[in-house]
Design a protein around this motif. Structure first.
Motif, PDB file in Angstrom:
ATOM      1  N   PHE A  17       0.826  -1.207   0.000  1.00  0.00           N
ATOM      2  CA  PHE A  17       0.000   0.000   0.000  1.00  0.00           C
ATOM      3  C   PHE A  17       0.865   1.265   0.000  1.00  0.00           C
ATOM      4  CE2 PHE A  17      -3.213  -3.025   1.455  1.00  0.00           C
ATOM      5  CZ  PHE A  17      -4.240  -2.677   0.588  1.00  0.00           C
ATOM      6  N   ARG A  21      -0.273   3.964  -6.395  1.00  0.00           N
ATOM      7  CA  ARG A  21      -1.491   3.274  -6.775  1.00  0.00           C
ATOM      8  C   ARG A  21      -1.448   2.686  -8.187  1.00  0.00           C
ATOM      9  NH1 ARG A  21      -6.439   6.559  -4.003  1.00  0.00           N
ATOM     10  NH2 ARG A  21      -4.970   6.903  -2.329  1.00  0.00           N
ATOM     11  N   THR A  22      -0.716   3.354  -9.067  1.00  0.00           N
ATOM     12  CA  THR A  22      -0.752   2.952 -10.471  1.00  0.00           C
ATOM     13  C   THR A  22       0.267   1.871 -10.796  1.00  0.00           C
ATOM     14  OG1 THR A  22       0.710   4.816 -10.811  1.00  0.00           O
ATOM     15  CG2 THR A  22      -1.603   5.149 -11.342  1.00  0.00           C
ATOM     16  N   GLN A  94      -5.846  -0.706 -10.941  1.00  0.00           N
ATOM     17  CA  GLN A  94      -5.568  -0.953  -9.525  1.00  0.00           C
ATOM     18  C   GLN A  94      -4.922  -2.314  -9.285  1.00  0.00           C
ATOM     19  OE1 GLN A  94      -6.747   0.949  -6.665  1.00  0.00           O
ATOM     20  NE2 GLN A  94      -7.722   2.552  -7.817  1.00  0.00           N
ATOM     21  N   ARG A  96      -2.041  -2.902  -8.175  1.00  0.00           N
ATOM     22  CA  ARG A  96      -1.338  -2.922  -6.903  1.00  0.00           C
ATOM     23  C   ARG A  96      -2.262  -3.331  -5.756  1.00  0.00           C
ATOM     24  NH1 ARG A  96      -1.121   1.851  -2.847  1.00  0.00           N
ATOM     25  NH2 ARG A  96      -3.293   1.443  -3.262  1.00  0.00           N
ATOM     26  N   THR A  97      -3.455  -2.692  -5.712  1.00  0.00           N
ATOM     27  CA  THR A  97      -4.377  -2.983  -4.622  1.00  0.00           C
ATOM     28  C   THR A  97      -4.806  -4.442  -4.655  1.00  0.00           C
ATOM     29  OG1 THR A  97      -5.128  -0.739  -4.919  1.00  0.00           O
ATOM     30  CG2 THR A  97      -6.447  -2.129  -3.502  1.00  0.00           C
TER      31      THR A  97
ATOM     32  N   GLN B 365      -9.508   7.652  -0.071  1.00  0.00           N
ATOM     33  CA  GLN B 365      -8.794   8.362  -1.125  1.00  0.00           C
ATOM     34  C   GLN B 365      -8.100   9.602  -0.572  1.00  0.00           C
ATOM     35  OE1 GLN B 365      -9.021   7.503  -4.600  1.00  0.00           O
ATOM     36  NE2 GLN B 365      -9.937   5.614  -3.855  1.00  0.00           N
ATOM     37  N   ARG B 433     -14.834   3.830  -4.210  1.00  0.00           N
ATOM     38  CA  ARG B 433     -13.979   4.550  -5.149  1.00  0.00           C
ATOM     39  C   ARG B 433     -14.752   5.555  -5.993  1.00  0.00           C
ATOM     40  NH1 ARG B 433     -11.740   1.067  -8.420  1.00  0.00           N
ATOM     41  NH2 ARG B 433     -11.149  -0.827  -7.348  1.00  0.00           N
TER      42      ARG B 433
END
Lengths: 466, 477
Positions: A17, A21-22, A94, A96-97, B365, B433
């Motif tokens: 985390f 994010r990308t 997403q 990574r998530t 976020q 999201r």
């Protein structure tokens, strides 16, 4: 050593985390390395990796006790393999998530399968519900799916908690899994068993507690659902094998016919619905209901041969359902649909994809030479040998239907007329191919040499090995 | 010749109360002198120093044999010290929050009132006769009546008045019950209520019943709970946080003492079982009430109703372990509740919009760390692993099964299942999201961040090191 299996994925998942994010490369590489380490560690380290620390001494003793011997080892390996493949196959917004959630899921389920203490088992049981829940709220198509998943499974988890507390109070200790303990006695045993059994039946799932499952499997993104259906659904079966069978076999015998009947209903009902569904993921979901019903039937006959078959089938089902969900994910990614009525003719444009799907589907329908066949055959032999003639006979029907719905899946996706309005997409990339190859290879290996698995059960439950 | 009947040890026992109460005077004095300067920090600083000193002083007596101070009016023992520490820690947290979001000109007054209330609550923690119980309760409540009104919203006045009227009614019940108990036994000390003769006296039963009704009011158990969501909503956020732990901890101490030591032999079950039944109902009703809330303070009020039900359930059967598990869960509840309130405070501006649930929409976020912390607190409240809430529930369930109250365990399970939707609704909102962008209040409370971190750490650590104090019994000497 076994603590590494739990802590490493969880720490790595949490650390991801911190990555942007990308990101795609770093997180997938990390995920693959972690999964590979957790796969190789039990094989290289040998022994049972036992580690223990006292947790509670009152009102009953409980220990943070982990080991990977016996049945656990197979589930640990299956989990690590499925996680590896799922991480490799993750390619989405997403990324990574998703990889982080997959690692958290792996860590929590490693805890479940290596726990030697029922209280620790219950802790990880609840914990493993969180990653799929977060996947569902992040990617799910329907809001209520996440709720249904959570409320069904956590309610089961609460019953498990109550049963664990009662077990601990009556037995004096929950540090019992895999040990040579005596059976639980007393009038409460049957109710404690009921608490465990309902929790396990919800998770497996078993008719009529299955209604959360098809929607969850359809809505969860492919990498996550491949692990959930392949490994998480085995948590309940594993619980029956290591908690109910050794400690509450009398209560199990008491409830036997109820469970045999619902197992048969799951078998038939799942197969029938799979026959008429048009959503490809739902077909596999309902086929899971059917296949897991067969395993449940095997466990409740309490026959050693049937249980040997059950363990083979647990691993086999894990392999082919993980592969099926991953491949159907590839199809969906390319064609943007899961509906059989909109798909067709992939065999011509994507031969690699079609080939992989064919092997997985053949594994699911129990083609001789693949692991699924061995599992089904041994289970039926055991069930029949234990004197359950009619259940064995009824269980044969859905196995035949399985050929019908799996071939229908193949025919509608691979053969048939090409659908013109869907743009043509490229065949499998080498990474995508490599992500399912280990699963399919293992399916063949176990199909040819199932003794590795059956020996485990024979060692645990005595009697002869195949 | 007038001889002084009290020993130094008696004064040592109540010294922490005097420290807290005395420092409140210093806060007010310092406010006069330092009004032009950094008033906020002076008041909060002195208040925190006083509370820490009181806590340290109380902790120093831990481990010594229990002492009956003032002829049985106040008992210094493991139980009272642990409860005092719980109260002090909650007061410290609440003061920190008030320092972050309270209005400048009110900080000094609020600090002083909170310290006095804390002194009252600490008195209740050790009170072992009816007089000191009432004295402590009134001291606690008087401060809170004013604190509840310390906000600019019209609901603050409603909150204050509602609390005044309903709490006074409860005190009336309590006092009337005490009078009858005194009539039945001829003594005000809790220890003397155990005389077997008392059980045959109808006054004892009526008195005990009224006394417990008064306690149920203060604990906001169903059906005496309706005041709590309204009062919590109107009160300033730090005061709500304070009330949600301190009032309940102090009242719980009184109840535990009564249930464990004072109820006459033979009568104890018949008198207490209705109380455990309403605790069981609270678990269901509190969690049901949570489902429809749109304001965090109201939601946590209902959550508190259910959580207190769990803690009271741990005392059912009067087992020696039960009181230790009640304390364990109370400490866990303190950390998870205060942590949740601290997160809400960090999202709040002066007008406290942060307490509306919509302000959590898409929080992951905007403030990922804060969202993760809030998730942990909500998981703990829901009893999810790996948090102290999970282990606390296991401990309570096993005492219930052990003590022959499986139905309470069943209600706890059912209540928890209901609560799931309410807690996870917020988690889902935070991680949505597709949330519309919204401005987040600028947090200016570094101490509150530290508080969140401490709460989160304790919730995790307590799971794997379930330490419970072993020297809490006997509750009455």
């Amino acid at each position: 050593m076994s603590l590494v299996l739990i802590v490493l994925p969880i720490l790595a998942g949490a650390a991801l985390f911190l990555v942007p994010r990308t990101d795609r490369t770093v997180s997938r590489a990390t995920g693959c390395i972690v999964a590979a380490v957790t796969f190789l560690l039990p094989l290289i380290a040998g022994g049972d990796g036992s580690i223990t620390a006292r947790w509670l001494s009152r009102p009953f003793t409980a220990s943070l006790h982990f080991a990977w011997d016996g049945i656990s080892l197979w589930l640990v390996l299956l989990l690590a393999l499925c996680t590896f493949c799922a991480v490799l196959a993750t390619n989405m917004g997403q990324t990574r998530t998703m990889v982080a959630l997959l690692l958290l899921l792996e860590g929590s389920m490693m805890g479940l399968f290596t726990a030697r203490d029922i209280l620790v088992f219950a802790l990880f049981w609840d914990l493993m519900l969180l990653p799929p829940f977060f996947a569902l709220i992040g990617w799910g198509e329907h809001r209520e799916t996440a709720w249904r998943f959570l409320i069904y499974n956590f309610s089961g988890g609460l019953l498990l908690l109550l049963a664990t507390a009662a077990f601990g109070v009556l037995y004096g200790s929950t540090d019992v899994i895999g040990g040579a303990g005596h059976a639980l006695v007393g009038g409460w045993a049957t109710w404690i068993f009921a608490g465990f059994a309902i929790a396990f039946a919800v998770k497996t799932p078993l008719f009529p507690l299955h209604t959360w499952m098809p929607a969850t499997y359809a809505d969860t993104p492919p990498p996550m659902v491949s692990v959930v259906s392949a490994v998480q659904s085995k948590a309940g079966l594993y619980g029956f094998l290591v908690i109910a069978l050794p400690f509450m076999s009398a209560a199990m015998a008491q409830w036997r016919w109820i469970f045999i009947v619902v197992s048969l209903i799951s078998l038939l009902y799942g197969a029938y619905i799979a026959l008429v569904q048009t959503d490809s993921k739902r077909i596999v979901a309902y086929s899971s209901l059917s296949h897991l019903g067969l395993i449940m039937l095997a466990i409740f006959t309490q026959n050693t041969i049937a249980i040997e078959g059950a363990l083979v089938y647990i691993v086999a089902h894990g392999l082919f359902s993980a592969a099926l969900f991953l491949i159907l994910g590839y199809v969906e990614q390319r064609e943007d649909t899961r509906s059989l009525t909109r798909l067709g003719g992939l065999g011509k444009v994507n031969p690699m994809l079609a080939g992989a799907l064919t092997i997985a589907a053949l594994g699911a329908l129990g083609l001789p030479g693949l692991a699924g066949f061995v599992g089904e055959l041994v289970i039926l032999t055991g069930v029949f040998g234990a004197g359950y003639f009619w259940p064995a006979l009824i269980a044969l029907i859905p196995i035949v239907i399985a050929s019908a719905y799996m071939l229908r899946l193949l025919q509608d996706i691979i053969n048939g007329p090409e659908v013109k309005d869907i743009p043509q997409r490229p065949d499998l990339t080498w990474i995508e191919g490599f992500a399912v190859a280990p699963l399919l290879a293992a399916l063949v290996v176990l199909g040819v040499y199932p003794h590795a698995v059956t020996a485990t059960v024979a060692a645990l439950f005595g009697a002869h090995s195949l | 010749v007038i001889t002084n009947p009290y020993t130094t040890q008696d004064w040592v026992a109540v010294a922490p109360l005097f420290i807290a109460g005395g420092v409140a005077l210093i806060v007010l004095l310092a406010d006069l002198l330092a009004r032009r300067y950094a008033n906020r920090y002076v008041s909060i600083g002195i208040g925190l120093a006083g509370l820490i000193a009181a806590g340290a002083y109380a902790a120093a007596s831990y481990g010594q044999p229990p002492h009956n101070a003032f002829g049985g009016g106040f008992i210094l023992g493991g139980f009272s010290i642990v409860l005092e520490e719980i109260i002090i820690v909650s007061a410290i947290f609440s003061l920190v929050l008030y320092g972050g979001i309270g209005r400048e000109d009110r900080v000094a007054g609020a600090t002083a009132l909170m310290l006095w209330s804390t002194a009252g609550a600490m008195l209740m923690a050790g009170a072992a006769n009816l007089m000191t119980i009432f004295l402590g309760l009134e001291l606690l409540s008087l401060g809170l009546y004013c604190l509840c009104g310390l906000a600019d919203r019209p609901t603050a006045r409603e909150s204050s008045l509602k609390y005044l009227i309903l709490s006074s009614t409860a005190s009336g019940f309590l006092l009337f019950g005490m009078a009858m108990l005194f009539g039945a036994t001829g003594s005000v000390t809790l220890a003397s209520l155990t005389s077997p003769a008392a059980a045959s006296n109808p006054l004892y039963w009526m008195g005990g019943g009224l006394f417990l009704v008064g306690l149920a009011f203060k604990l906001s158990l169903v059906p005496f709970h309706v005041w709590s969501p309204d009062v919590y909503e109107g009160a300033p956020l730090p005061v709500t946080a304070y009330m949600s732990v301190v009032t309940k901890a102090a009242t719980l101490a009184v109840f535990a003492r009564f249930a464990y030591a004072a109820a006459a032999p033979g009568s104890s079950n018949a008198l207490l079982i209705p109380f455990f039944i309403i605790a069981g109902i609270s678990m269901i009703a509190g969690n049901l009430g949570m489902l429809a809330q749109t304001d965090m303070k109201r939601l946590l009020a209902y959550s508190g109703i259910a959580q207190i039900g769990y803690i009271v359930a741990a005392l059912a059967g009067g087992t020696p372990l039960g009181v230790r598990y009640a304390i364990y869960y109370l400490v866990a509840y303190m950390f998870m509740n205060l942590g949740a309130f601290a997160v809400v405070a960090l999202l709040s501006t002066d007008k406290e919009e942060g307490s509306r649930i919509v302000s959590f929409h898409g929080l992951a976020q905007r403030r990922p760390v804060l969202a993760a912390a809030m998730t942990l607190f909500l998981l703990a409240l829901a009893g999810f692993p790996p948090t102290a809430g999970f282990l606390g529930k296991i401990l309570i369930l096993s005492t219930n099964v052990n003590a022959g109250f499986p139905w309470l365990a069943g209600l706890l399970i059912a209540g928890t299942a209901i609560s799931l939707y309410a807690y996870f609704k917020i988690i889902r909102l935070m991680y949505d999201r597709h949330a519309p962008p919204q401005a987040s209040a600028a947090a200016r409370a570094p101490l509150a961040y530290a508080g969140v971190a401490i709460c989160a750490a304790f919730i995790l650590v307590m799971t794997f090191y379930p330490y419970t104090p072993s020297n809490v019994l006997p509750l009455v000497k």
